[in-house]
Design a protein around this motif. Structure first.
Motif, PDB file in Angstrom:
ATOM      1  N   HIS A  66       0.850  -1.192   0.000  1.00  0.00           N
ATOM      2  CA  HIS A  66       0.000   0.000   0.000  1.00  0.00           C
ATOM      3  C   HIS A  66       0.886   1.242   0.000  1.00  0.00           C
ATOM      4  O   HIS A  66       1.751   1.401   0.876  1.00  0.00           O
ATOM      5  CB  HIS A  66      -0.932   0.015   1.214  1.00  0.00           C
ATOM      6  N   TYR A  67       0.680   2.110  -0.984  1.00  0.00           N
ATOM      7  CA  TYR A  67       1.387   3.389  -1.004  1.00  0.00           C
ATOM      8  C   TYR A  67       0.543   4.375  -0.209  1.00  0.00           C
ATOM      9  O   TYR A  67      -0.653   4.554  -0.488  1.00  0.00           O
ATOM     10  CB  TYR A  67       1.572   3.855  -2.446  1.00  0.00           C
ATOM     11  N   PRO A  68       1.121   5.048   0.790  1.00  0.00           N
ATOM     12  CA  PRO A  68       0.321   5.891   1.683  1.00  0.00           C
ATOM     13  C   PRO A  68      -0.145   7.207   1.081  1.00  0.00           C
ATOM     14  O   PRO A  68      -0.988   7.899   1.659  1.00  0.00           O
ATOM     15  CB  PRO A  68       1.270   6.137   2.855  1.00  0.00           C
ATOM     16  N   GLY A  69       0.379   7.553  -0.092  1.00  0.00           N
ATOM     17  CA  GLY A  69       0.068   8.849  -0.688  1.00  0.00           C
ATOM     18  C   GLY A  69       1.156   9.854  -0.379  1.00  0.00           C
ATOM     19  O   GLY A  69       1.917   9.710   0.593  1.00  0.00           O
ATOM     20  N   GLY A  70       1.247  10.884  -1.203  1.00  0.00           N
ATOM     21  CA  GLY A  70       2.271  11.902  -0.982  1.00  0.00           C
ATOM     22  C   GLY A  70       2.350  12.869  -2.134  1.00  0.00           C
ATOM     23  O   GLY A  70       1.646  12.732  -3.150  1.00  0.00           O
ATOM     24  N   ARG A  71       3.219  13.866  -1.968  1.00  0.00           N
ATOM     25  CA  ARG A  71       3.426  14.882  -3.002  1.00  0.00           C
ATOM     26  C   ARG A  71       4.675  14.554  -3.826  1.00  0.00           C
ATOM     27  O   ARG A  71       5.638  13.995  -3.295  1.00  0.00           O
ATOM     28  CB  ARG A  71       3.565  16.273  -2.376  1.00  0.00           C
ATOM     29  N   LEU A  72       4.632  14.926  -5.079  1.00  0.00           N
ATOM     30  CA  LEU A  72       5.746  14.645  -5.990  1.00  0.00           C
ATOM     31  C   LEU A  72       6.710  15.817  -6.004  1.00  0.00           C
ATOM     32  O   LEU A  72       6.318  16.970  -6.205  1.00  0.00           O
ATOM     33  CB  LEU A  72       5.220  14.374  -7.404  1.00  0.00           C
ATOM     34  N   ASP A  73       7.973  15.509  -5.804  1.00  0.00           N
ATOM     35  CA  ASP A  73       9.041  16.519  -5.786  1.00  0.00           C
ATOM     36  C   ASP A  73       9.861  16.348  -7.055  1.00  0.00           C
ATOM     37  O   ASP A  73      10.607  15.374  -7.208  1.00  0.00           O
ATOM     38  CB  ASP A  73       9.905  16.324  -4.546  1.00  0.00           C
ATOM     39  N   ILE A  74       9.716  17.297  -7.987  1.00  0.00           N
ATOM     40  CA  ILE A  74      10.418  17.148  -9.265  1.00  0.00           C
ATOM     41  C   ILE A  74      11.804  17.785  -9.236  1.00  0.00           C
ATOM     42  O   ILE A  74      12.475  17.838 -10.265  1.00  0.00           O
ATOM     43  CB  ILE A  74       9.605  17.732 -10.435  1.00  0.00           C
ATOM     44  N   SER A  75      12.250  18.258  -8.053  1.00  0.00           N
ATOM     45  CA  SER A  75      13.592  18.842  -7.990  1.00  0.00           C
ATOM     46  C   SER A  75      14.663  17.814  -8.320  1.00  0.00           C
ATOM     47  O   SER A  75      15.789  18.165  -8.678  1.00  0.00           O
ATOM     48  CB  SER A  75      13.846  19.448  -6.602  1.00  0.00           C
ATOM     49  N   LEU A  76      14.304  16.516  -8.213  1.00  0.00           N
ATOM     50  CA  LEU A  76      15.254  15.465  -8.578  1.00  0.00           C
ATOM     51  C   LEU A  76      15.634  15.537 -10.057  1.00  0.00           C
ATOM     52  O   LEU A  76      16.697  15.057 -10.455  1.00  0.00           O
ATOM     53  CB  LEU A  76      14.638  14.092  -8.272  1.00  0.00           C
ATOM     54  N   THR A  77      14.785  16.158 -10.867  1.00  0.00           N
ATOM     55  CA  THR A  77      15.080  16.260 -12.301  1.00  0.00           C
ATOM     56  C   THR A  77      15.984  17.443 -12.613  1.00  0.00           C
ATOM     57  O   THR A  77      16.429  17.597 -13.755  1.00  0.00           O
ATOM     58  CB  THR A  77      13.781  16.392 -13.116  1.00  0.00           C
ATOM     59  N   TYR A  78      16.235  18.313 -11.626  1.00  0.00           N
ATOM     60  CA  TYR A  78      17.104  19.462 -11.853  1.00  0.00           C
ATOM     61  C   TYR A  78      18.570  19.031 -11.807  1.00  0.00           C
ATOM     62  O   TYR A  78      18.937  18.085 -11.113  1.00  0.00           O
ATOM     63  CB  TYR A  78      16.903  20.544 -10.792  1.00  0.00           C
ATOM     64  N   LEU A  79      19.395  19.783 -12.480  1.00  0.00           N
ATOM     65  CA  LEU A  79      20.840  19.581 -12.392  1.00  0.00           C
ATOM     66  C   LEU A  79      21.420  20.605 -11.423  1.00  0.00           C
ATOM     67  O   LEU A  79      20.983  21.753 -11.395  1.00  0.00           O
ATOM     68  CB  LEU A  79      21.494  19.735 -13.770  1.00  0.00           C
ATOM     69  N   GLY A  80      22.398  20.187 -10.618  1.00  0.00           N
ATOM     70  CA  GLY A  80      23.066  21.127  -9.729  1.00  0.00           C
ATOM     71  C   GLY A  80      22.322  21.445  -8.457  1.00  0.00           C
ATOM     72  O   GLY A  80      22.536  22.505  -7.858  1.00  0.00           O
ATOM     73  N   GLY A  81      21.430  20.557  -8.015  1.00  0.00           N
ATOM     74  CA  GLY A  81      20.696  20.789  -6.785  1.00  0.00           C
ATOM     75  C   GLY A  81      21.471  20.344  -5.561  1.00  0.00           C
ATOM     76  O   GLY A  81      22.662  20.009  -5.616  1.00  0.00           O
ATOM     77  N   ASP A  82      20.765  20.333  -4.411  1.00  0.00           N
ATOM     78  CA  ASP A  82      21.402  19.958  -3.157  1.00  0.00           C
ATOM     79  C   ASP A  82      21.654  18.456  -3.065  1.00  0.00           C
ATOM     80  O   ASP A  82      22.462  17.999  -2.260  1.00  0.00           O
ATOM     81  CB  ASP A  82      20.528  20.406  -1.972  1.00  0.00           C
TER      82      ASP A  82
END
Length: 600
Positions: free
Chosen positions: A536-552
């Protein structure tokens, strides 16, 4: 061998003309082991190796003259012997077709034309004619370089245009191949005043060899040792192969053009297929072409042919707008696939691609292609019957488990594959995807609380162009299990759209303070999802910052490249894992059931 595979992967390189030193590059040394015929083996093949085939020059004037095809046709008729097979090899499709037209209707022997510009059904038909019993008048085949390799032809008379020496050696092998004739002949025509598609210096060297052999046999055992110049062709380097692993289409949906690595000469091809439709609406409903329909054509020839036609006769599928649109000049490029109106002509069953052909082209009758898959398309989700995410996921995991039982070498990564399979369609719970699914359901199911993976309608478009559910799946899996990137990568890659590079579409802009990538907006919500099998996936928000280059944190691309370069994986193993998950998904879709509906 250096990059690694699952299990042994061995190759044998065979050639009559390749020099071992030609294989050497900075990535690969010259081969240490070369197998050649031993004396006792050669004696068993003596009849073939010593088969006589007398060489002579055939003078038909300059190839630049308009009468060249007519004079060559006259020479072919003169040298053909009734009841035998005569093979004529021209260096270009145009000259081969012109020669066929000159001989057509003027020769008693059966005529066969074969070149690379046929659709597969007509090509098979021509090959069948070549292999059929010899008719009383004999047979004359007019061919191009396609006969140089992989074709077992045995002509009593061979007429060939001048070509590079390695090509000529291959062509000689199509004359008196079995050694059954004492009077076989090889006649060559000097076309050095129009060398294309070959370099002039290679023809010069070949002419010198031929002149030295005039009047002698050119059997394999009679040819003198020759050290031909290494051909100037694109060599597939290791770095090229690594770069080609990322098959992410460009923003027009076009694949990377690899023709420079797999073709010789300067021609670059695109692909044509012909269809008949009654109006604009039926044209829009045309499915993707099958391999059986495709005919390769040089880009330059296509440009010239289109200029000679009135009105719009060519269309290209726009992967962004997900529709067939009129082809424009930028679409006429190597590797492109164009749909032509059948009424436009340009093809003849006996001559293949033929710019002079004006009659309507009969479309291939076995058209069973699926709807074209746009950038955001997912034809497999329109099965014609509904299925929930939980039910489909259970079937994919079951299909994958069956595969893994037969692939014991995948044991170390089996858990990663199974996790990827369990989460691969989680992103279908996104509101955009569910809205698309419900539009395709019968009215009585549209209000059901079920989260759907499959729907009834077969051609639906998402409300957000370019939406990719598998990106949502991968992002959600990364948030829930950040140390399982291999599983997230495989879940994202199962449609081939999310691999090493993730890029926004041209029309995707900042939306409500966030960025949109492949239809996913930063902060989009996935609801709680039953993934079957007790997951069961509990639900959540999608963070697309993973697709950025040069992030934290390391980006998707950075982690994917590291995965590709891992010593225990590498690009061949990683591609293999992608294929296994894809196969399990397709097998499950092909046999989809919906037990969940019975107790709804």
């Amino acid at each position: 061998e250096r990059m690694g595979t699952f299990g042994p992967a061995r190759t044998v390189w065979m050639s009559a003309t390749l020099q071992p030193a030609w294989i050497a590059t900075v990535d690969h040394p010259a081969p240490e082991t070369v197998f050649e015929l031993l004396p006792d083996e050669a004696s068993e093949l003596a009849k073939r190796l010593q088969a006589p085939k007398r060489l002579a020059r055939l003078d038909v004037g300059s190839v630049r003259e308009k009468s060249y095809a007519a004079r060559l046709a006259a020479a072919v008729r003169k040298h053909h012997r009734p009841g035998t097979f005569t093979l004529v090899i021209c260096n270009t499709v145009d000259r081969a077709t012109q020669l066929y037209r000159e001989l057509e209707g003027r020769s008693e022997p059966e005529l066969v034309l074969l070149h690379s510009r046929f659709r597969p059904p007509e090509r098979r038909a021509q090959l069948a004619r070549l292999q059929a019993p010899m008719p009383p008048g004999g047979r004359i085949a007019i061919c191009t370089q396609v006969v140089e390799a992989g074709m077992d032809l045995d002509a009593r008379t061979l007429i060939t245009e001048l070509a590079p020496w390695p090509s000529l050696v291959q062509r000689f092998g199509r004359c008196n191949r079995a050694g059954d004739h004492d009077d076989a002949a090889v006649l060559w025509v000097d076309v050095s005043d129009r060398p294309g598609p070959y370099p002039a210096e290679e023809l010069t060297a070949a002419r010198q060899h031929l002149l030295a052999l005039e009047g002698r046999s050119v059997a394999p055992g009679h040819l003198p040792p020759v050290s031909p110049r290494r051909p100037e062709v694109d060599v597939l380097r290791r770095r090229d192969l690594v770069d080609l692993f990322d098959t992410t289409p460009d923003l027009m949906g076009n694949d990377v053009d690899v023709s420079r690595f797999i073709r010789e000469g300067e021609e670059h091809d695109l692909y044509l297929f012909w269809r008949a439709w009654v109006d604009d609406a039926s044209r829009e409903e045309q499915p993707s072409p099958t391999r059986e329909e495709l005919c390769s054509v040089p880009v330059a020839a296509m440009r010239e042919w289109l200029r000679s036609r009135e009105g719009q006769v060519a269309w290209v599928y726009d992967h962004l707008s997900e529709r067939w649109r009129p082809a424009v000049d930028r679409d006429i490029r190597p590797g492109a696939t164009l749909m032509l109106a059948a009424a436009a002509g340009g093809y003849d069953p006996l001559t293949g691609w033929d710019p002079a052909a004006r009659d309507p082209v009969a479309p291939v009758q076995t058209v069973t292609g699926s709807a074209p898959e746009g950038y955001g398309g997912d034809p497999a989700s329109g099965l014609g019957r509904p299925q929930s995410i939980a039910a489909h996921t259970d079937e994919v995991v079951g299909s994958l488990s069956d595969l893994l039982a037969s692939l014991p070498w995948l044991g170390p990564v089996a858990d990663d594959l199974l996790l990827a399979a369990r989460y691969h369609d989680l992103g279908k719970a996104h509101a955009v995807f569910q809205e698309t699914m419900r539009r395709g359901l019968p009215p009585e199911l549209r209000d059901a609380p079920t989260l759907w993976a499959k729907t009834c309608a077969r051609r639906l478009r998402h409300s957000i162009p370019g939406f990719r559910h598998e990106l949502a799946s991968a992002l959600a899996l990364m948030e829930e299990k950040p140390h399982r990137f291999l599983s997230a990568y495989l879940a994202g890659a199962h449609h081939g759209r999310v691999r090493l590079t993730i890029r926004s579409l041209p029309e995707e802009r900042l939306v409500e303070g966030g960025r949109r990538v492949m239809g996913i907006t930063h902060g989009d919500v996935l609801p709680a999802v039953d993934l079957g099998g007790g997951y069961h996936y509990p639900g959540g928000r999608l963070d697309i910052s993973l697709t950025y280059l040069g992030g934290d944190r390391p980006s998707w691309t950075e982690q994917a490249v590291a995965l590709r370069d891992r010593a225990d994986l590498g690009l061949f193993r990683l591609a293999y894992l992608e294929a296994v998950l894809r196969a399990a998904d397709q097998r499950a879709s092909a046999t989809a059931r919906e037990p969940a509906l019975e107790g709804r």
